[in-house]
Design a protein around this motif. Structure first.
Motif, PDB file in Angstrom:
ATOM      1  N   SER A 262       0.834  -1.198   0.000  1.00 18.50           N
ATOM      2  CA  SER A 262       0.000   0.000   0.000  1.00 18.50           C
ATOM      3  C   SER A 262       0.873   1.255   0.000  1.00 18.50           C
ATOM      4  N   ASN A 263       1.925   1.277   0.843  1.00 16.33           N
ATOM      5  CA  ASN A 263       2.865   2.405   0.863  1.00 16.33           C
ATOM      6  C   ASN A 263       3.523   2.589  -0.498  1.00 16.33           C
ATOM      7  N   ALA A 264       4.007   1.444  -1.072  1.00 13.00           N
ATOM      8  CA  ALA A 264       4.748   1.506  -2.337  1.00 13.00           C
ATOM      9  C   ALA A 264       3.865   2.092  -3.441  1.00 13.00           C
ATOM     10  N   VAL A 265       2.603   1.595  -3.502  1.00 15.30           N
ATOM     11  CA  VAL A 265       1.686   2.086  -4.549  1.00 15.30           C
ATOM     12  C   VAL A 265       1.459   3.581  -4.367  1.00 15.30           C
ATOM     13  N   ARG A 266       1.266   3.992  -3.111  1.00 17.84           N
ATOM     14  CA  ARG A 266       0.959   5.393  -2.847  1.00 17.84           C
ATOM     15  C   ARG A 266       2.132   6.323  -3.184  1.00 17.84           C
ATOM     16  N   HIS A 267       3.372   5.807  -3.062  1.00 15.57           N
ATOM     17  CA  HIS A 267       4.519   6.671  -3.291  1.00 15.57           C
ATOM     18  C   HIS A 267       5.166   6.464  -4.655  1.00 15.57           C
TER      19      HIS A 267
ATOM     20  N   ALA B  46       9.590  -3.933  -3.693  1.00 15.45           N
ATOM     21  CA  ALA B  46      10.384  -2.882  -4.345  1.00 15.45           C
ATOM     22  C   ALA B  46       9.464  -2.004  -5.188  1.00 15.45           C
ATOM     23  N   ASP B  47       9.763  -0.714  -5.158  1.00 19.92           N
ATOM     24  CA  ASP B  47       8.975   0.182  -6.022  1.00 19.92           C
ATOM     25  C   ASP B  47       9.913   1.102  -6.791  1.00 19.92           C
ATOM     26  N   THR B  48       9.358   1.764  -7.776  1.00 20.66           N
ATOM     27  CA  THR B  48      10.153   2.705  -8.571  1.00 20.66           C
ATOM     28  C   THR B  48       9.657   4.114  -8.272  1.00 20.66           C
TER      29      THR B  48
ATOM     30  N   GLY C  10      11.127   7.338  -3.412  1.00 16.18           N
ATOM     31  CA  GLY C  10      12.274   7.025  -2.560  1.00 16.18           C
ATOM     32  C   GLY C  10      12.213   7.825  -1.259  1.00 16.18           C
ATOM     33  N   ILE C  11      13.109   7.520  -0.362  1.00 17.40           N
ATOM     34  CA  ILE C  11      13.112   8.188   0.956  1.00 17.40           C
ATOM     35  C   ILE C  11      14.511   8.741   1.193  1.00 17.40           C
ATOM     36  N   ALA C  12      14.586   9.973   1.673  1.00 15.71           N
ATOM     37  CA  ALA C  12      15.896  10.587   1.937  1.00 15.71           C
ATOM     38  C   ALA C  12      16.587   9.822   3.059  1.00 15.71           C
TER      39      ALA C  12
ATOM     40  N   PHE D 190       3.508   7.199  13.924  1.00 19.89           N
ATOM     41  CA  PHE D 190       2.950   8.495  13.487  1.00 19.89           C
ATOM     42  C   PHE D 190       3.941   9.344  12.710  1.00 19.89           C
ATOM     43  N   TRP D 191       5.021   8.709  12.286  1.00 14.88           N
ATOM     44  CA  TRP D 191       5.985   9.532  11.546  1.00 14.88           C
ATOM     45  C   TRP D 191       5.675   9.463  10.045  1.00 14.88           C
ATOM     46  N   ARG D 192       5.618  10.608   9.432  1.00 15.04           N
ATOM     47  CA  ARG D 192       5.361  10.663   7.986  1.00 15.04           C
ATOM     48  C   ARG D 192       6.302  11.657   7.362  1.00 15.04           C
ATOM     49  N   VAL D 193       6.752  11.329   6.133  1.00 14.48           N
ATOM     50  CA  VAL D 193       7.637  12.273   5.433  1.00 14.48           C
ATOM     51  C   VAL D 193       6.816  13.506   5.050  1.00 14.48           C
ATOM     52  N   GLU D 194       5.664  13.251   4.418  1.00 15.34           N
ATOM     53  CA  GLU D 194       4.809  14.379   4.058  1.00 15.34           C
ATOM     54  C   GLU D 194       3.888  14.627   5.238  1.00 15.34           C
TER      55      GLU D 194
ATOM     56  N   GLY E 258      -1.733  10.266   2.011  1.00 10.01           N
ATOM     57  CA  GLY E 258      -2.051  10.380   3.434  1.00 10.01           C
ATOM     58  C   GLY E 258      -2.307   9.044   4.100  1.00 10.01           C
ATOM     59  N   GLY E 259      -1.540   8.756   5.101  1.00 10.94           N
ATOM     60  CA  GLY E 259      -1.741   7.520   5.890  1.00 10.94           C
ATOM     61  C   GLY E 259      -1.758   7.897   7.357  1.00 10.94           C
ATOM     62  N   SER E 260      -1.842   6.871   8.187  1.00 12.21           N
ATOM     63  CA  SER E 260      -1.896   7.137   9.636  1.00 12.21           C
ATOM     64  C   SER E 260      -0.514   7.331  10.232  1.00 12.21           C
ATOM     65  N   GLY E 261       0.535   6.902   9.532  1.00 11.93           N
ATOM     66  CA  GLY E 261       1.885   6.945  10.115  1.00 11.93           C
ATOM     67  C   GLY E 261       2.106   5.743  11.020  1.00 11.93           C
ATOM     68  N   LEU E 262       1.214   4.740  10.943  1.00  9.22           N
ATOM     69  CA  LEU E 262       1.347   3.553  11.794  1.00  9.22           C
ATOM     70  C   LEU E 262       1.615   2.295  10.972  1.00  9.22           C
ATOM     71  N   GLY E 263       1.528   2.392   9.649  1.00 11.95           N
ATOM     72  CA  GLY E 263       1.661   1.209   8.780  1.00 11.95           C
ATOM     73  C   GLY E 263       2.978   0.490   8.969  1.00 11.95           C
ATOM     74  N   LEU E 264       4.092   1.229   8.920  1.00 15.11           N
ATOM     75  CA  LEU E 264       5.412   0.587   9.018  1.00 15.11           C
ATOM     76  C   LEU E 264       5.689   0.060  10.426  1.00 15.11           C
ATOM     77  N   PRO E 265       5.406   0.868  11.497  1.00 16.36           N
ATOM     78  CA  PRO E 265       5.631   0.275  12.827  1.00 16.36           C
ATOM     79  C   PRO E 265       4.828  -1.000  13.039  1.00 16.36           C
TER      80      PRO E 265
HETATM   81  P1  ADP Z   1       1.661   6.021   6.428  1.00 12.93           P
HETATM   82  O1  ADP Z   1       0.413   5.489   6.894  1.00 12.93           O
HETATM   83  O2  ADP Z   1       1.816   7.465   6.504  1.00 12.93           O
HETATM   84  O3  ADP Z   1       2.134   5.401   5.148  1.00 12.93           O
HETATM   85  P2  ADP Z   1       3.761   4.416   7.377  1.00 12.93           P
HETATM   86  O4  ADP Z   1       4.256   4.101   8.734  1.00 12.93           O
HETATM   87  O5  ADP Z   1       3.329   3.259   6.592  1.00 12.93           O
HETATM   88  O6  ADP Z   1       2.678   5.516   7.490  1.00 12.93           O
HETATM   89  O7  ADP Z   1       4.942   5.128   6.610  1.00 12.93           O
HETATM   90  C1  ADP Z   1       5.604   6.180   7.219  1.00 12.93           C
HETATM   91  C2  ADP Z   1       6.161   7.119   6.193  1.00 12.93           C
HETATM   92  O8  ADP Z   1       7.229   6.486   5.468  1.00 12.93           O
HETATM   93  C3  ADP Z   1       5.189   7.503   5.132  1.00 12.93           C
HETATM   94  O9  ADP Z   1       4.454   8.613   5.515  1.00 12.93           O
HETATM   95  C4  ADP Z   1       6.069   7.827   3.961  1.00 12.93           C
HETATM   96  O10 ADP Z   1       6.515   9.162   4.012  1.00 12.93           O
HETATM   97  C5  ADP Z   1       7.262   6.930   4.138  1.00 12.93           C
HETATM   98  N1  ADP Z   1       7.196   5.776   3.225  1.00 12.93           N
HETATM   99  C6  ADP Z   1       6.745   4.549   3.536  1.00 12.93           C
HETATM  100  N2  ADP Z   1       6.857   3.695   2.509  1.00 12.93           N
HETATM  101  C7  ADP Z   1       7.403   4.408   1.496  1.00 12.93           C
HETATM  102  C8  ADP Z   1       7.781   4.116   0.123  1.00 12.93           C
HETATM  103  N3  ADP Z   1       7.613   2.894  -0.407  1.00 12.93           N
HETATM  104  N4  ADP Z   1       8.311   5.103  -0.649  1.00 12.93           N
HETATM  105  C9  ADP Z   1       8.493   6.321  -0.102  1.00 12.93           C
HETATM  106  N5  ADP Z   1       8.153   6.680   1.181  1.00 12.93           N
HETATM  107  C10 ADP Z   1       7.628   5.714   1.964  1.00 12.93           C
END
Ligand code: ADP
Length: 601
Positions: free
Chosen positions: A497-502, A525-527, A530-532, A543-547, A555-562
């Motif tokens: 879901s993250n990969a598709v969104r970004h 893997a996605d194209t 990317g992340i700095a 709850f951490w989000r780049v944007e 827009g996500g919750s910032g909880l997906g990755l944890p």
């Molecule tokens: P969210 O619900 O905001 O996606 P996540 O915990 O899943 O929360 O991800 C945290 C942040 O990591 C995202 O807001 C996004 O900025 C960054 N991120 C996650 N996956 C990717 C990705 N595949 N490409 C770029 N940025 C990513």
């Protein structure tokens, strides 16, 4: 609320009681041991002293028996004193000093009772025994002695030759030789006769005659008939009234004769021996010989030492106890303040157990502070996250109520989307809370990894197509895992879901399962964007989000990755990420050997 420790439970009082008990015990044990060993030592010492005293007495008695007076006994007394290490003093019966082994005689320092009376004519006070060394007029002349000795030696030779008996010639105190055979078998007197040896010499006859006379006059005074005295100082009646030669031994008459004979012997020998003297044997320096006595002074000394030891013990215990209890009290105080919501720290002094306890307390307080900080941050994060969709919903509903916006289909679907987002955040929070509390139950079962990837892809295909992103899956070989398929799908789904969104339109997302040694790896893997590098370390924080802004697309919750990381970790695996800004990211799930049990079996 301050809870004081009762005095009898206090550490200091208990320490004090234990140390006082221990010191009393050790004082008692030491005293007992000392008394025992001293008593044994004193007994030995007293035994030795008694033997020495007996030797001194016997030597002086021998001297008195063979000398007219004490004038020349000075050297002998000094020698005996030097040998025994004792002070030897002789006085007359009236306590006039005669001789003293000490250079400066101190009559006053003498013990009140003499050790013995040196009297060769009354060596045994009860019996009036005469020391055999007191020979006086019975001493043989040189010629008599030589003649008798020669006779004795001849007889010894005869005994040896005739009977093989080895006889020794000894000399009695008056110079008369005697033969001793050392307990050899009796031999017939007739074979080696020597009547001369048994006969008294002229000297002895003369002395015996004088003794008979003295005894006779004593008996006469008592109305008793005279007696004949034998060379061995036994006596016979003369003439014999019952049978010739046999002594008459009626009790009364025998007693009188014995008394008279003893008195006569003393009278006869008196001029030849030294006068009776009092013998004092004392320890050097004039004191009476030492002994183990618990005199009041000694008792006071022992009590004083015991009191000193106790005082020292109590002082040392109070110092040690205070040093121990002070930091404990500080710690207790700090814990109480923590209970009341404070975050105090205690001072860590030294490196002992209490210092370790203080350090551990400080570490615990620090951790507690961090957790409290996290808790507060989370509550404020949650409030913040929930507020945004709620305010949106509220704003639209108010606008509708005021008639500003018409409640059309588009509004309703927008409100539904916000409600779904709220639901999504709450579900995620619940999952995360369960995972963090260790309450996540896994229902493990054999899983075909290729199938699992296909299911995840199917679930996201519609979204991907809508976003113009190609979704691909690939599995290297027949891969199987023993895992919870629902939780594993959830983790992989979050990544997809993250990969598709970004990933911008035209890009691709690939799910790739492979094996690395005993590990099972799933790459997402996605194209995309990317992340700095600075952000990469933070993407797994809750709850951490780049944007920071939330828009429909990213827009996500910032909880997906944890959550994904917690789910993988619950399987014993790891979730890591690599990324190149502008080119894309790869998230890798690595599951350990145990999870791949089915595949190996
Ligand atoms: P969210 O619900 O905001 O996606 P996540 O915990 O899943 O929360 O991800 C945290 C942040 O990591 C995202 O807001 C996004 O900025 C960054 N991120 C996650 N996956 C990717 C990705 N595949 N490409 C770029 N940025 C990513």
């Amino acid at each position: 609320m301050r809870r004081e420790v009762p005095l009898r439970r206090s550490l200091l009082v208990r320490l004090l009681a234990v140390s006082v008990l221990v010191s009393i015990g050790s004082i008692a044990a030491t005293a007992w041991l000392t008394a025992r060993s001293t008593t044994v030592a004193i007994r030995q010492e007293q035994g030795r002293a008694l033997a020495d005293d007996a030797r001194v007495y016997d030597t002086l008695l021998g001297y008195a028996a063979t000398h007219h007076g004490w004038d020349d006994a000075g050297d002998l007394v000094r020698r005996l004193a030097a040998d025994t290490g004792r002070r030897i003093t002789l006085t007359t019966e009236q306590r006039t000093p005669l001789l003293d082994s000490d250079a400066e005689p101190r009559a006053a320092a003498l013990p009140s009772r003499p050790s013995a009376v040196v009297d060769p004519l009354s060596a045994d006070a009860t019996q009036g025994h005469i020391d055999p060394r007191a020979v006086g007029p019975y001493r043989l002349t040189r010629k008599e002695r030589d003649d008798l000795r020669a006779t004795a030696q001849r007889r010894a030779l005869c005994l040896r030759r005739t009977f093989g008996v080895y006889a020794q010639v000894t000399e009695s105190p008056n110079g008369r030789p005697a033969l001793t055979t050392g307990g050899a078998q009796p031999y017939p007197e007739t074979r080696c006769p020597s009547p001369v040896l048994e006969q008294p010499t002229t000297t002895e006859r003369r002395a015996l005659a004088a003794l008979e006379k003295l005894t006779g006059s004593c008996l006469k005074r008592k109305g008793e008939p005279a007696v004949r005295i034998n060379p061995d100082f036994t006596w016979t009646r003369e003439p014999a009234p019952v049978a010739p030669g046999a002594p008459r031994t009626t009790a009364s008459a025998g007693g009188t004769v014995s008394t008279c004979l003893a008195a006569a012997r003393r009278e006869q020998l008196g001029p030849y021996v030294a006068p009776p003297a009092l013998l004092f044997i004392s320890s050097r320096g004039g004191g009476v010989s030492t002994g183990f006595d618990l005199s009041p002074a000694n008792q006071a000394r022992i009590a004083g030492v015991a009191a000193l030891v106790l005082l020292f013990t109590v002082t040392a215990t109070v110092i040690a106890g205070t040093r121990l209890s002070r930091p404990l009290r500080e710690l207790t105080e700090a814990v109480r303040r923590t209970e009341q919501g404070g975050a105090p720290r205690v001072e860590v002094k030294g490196r002992d157990e209490i210092a370790h306890l203080a350090a551990a307390f400080n570490a615990m307080a620090e951790r507690r502070e961090q957790l409290e900080h996290l808790r507060k941050a989370m509550v404020s994060d949650v409030a913040h996250e929930l507020r945004t969709p709620l305010s949106t919903i509220r704003g639209w509903l108010e606008a509708t109520e005021d008639g500003v916006v018409a409640p059309d289909r588009e509004l309703i679907s927008s409100l539904l989307e916000e409600a779904l987002l709220l639901q999504h955040i709450i579900d995620d929070l619940q999952d995360l809370a369960m995972a963090e509390a260790g309450e996540l139950r896994l229902r493990r079962e054999p899983v075909e990894v290729a199938d699992l990837l296909a299911q995840v892809a199917t679930a996201h295909r519609a979204g991907a197509e809508q976003a113009g992103v190609t979704l691909r899956t690939r599995a290297d070989g027949d891969l199987r895992a023993f895992a919870d398929p629902v939780r594993l799908r959830q983790a992989a789904g979050n990544l997809v879901s993250n990969a598709v969104r970004h990933t911008p339109r035209g890009g691709a997302v690939t799910l790739h399962a492979r094996r690395d040694g005993h590990h099972l790896l799933v790459d997402v893997a996605d194209t995309g964007t990317g992340i700095a590098p600075d952000d990469l370390a933070l993407v797994f924080e809750r709850f951490w989000r780049v944007e920071k802004s939330r828009n429909r697309r990213t827009g996500g919750s910032g909880l997906g990755l944890p959550i994904a990381r917690k789910l993988v970790e619950a399987h014993g695996g790891t979730l890591t990420a690599t990324s190149t800004p502008g080119r894309g990211s790869i998230f890798t799930i690595r599951l350990p050997a145990g999870v791949c049990g089915e595949e190996q079996g």
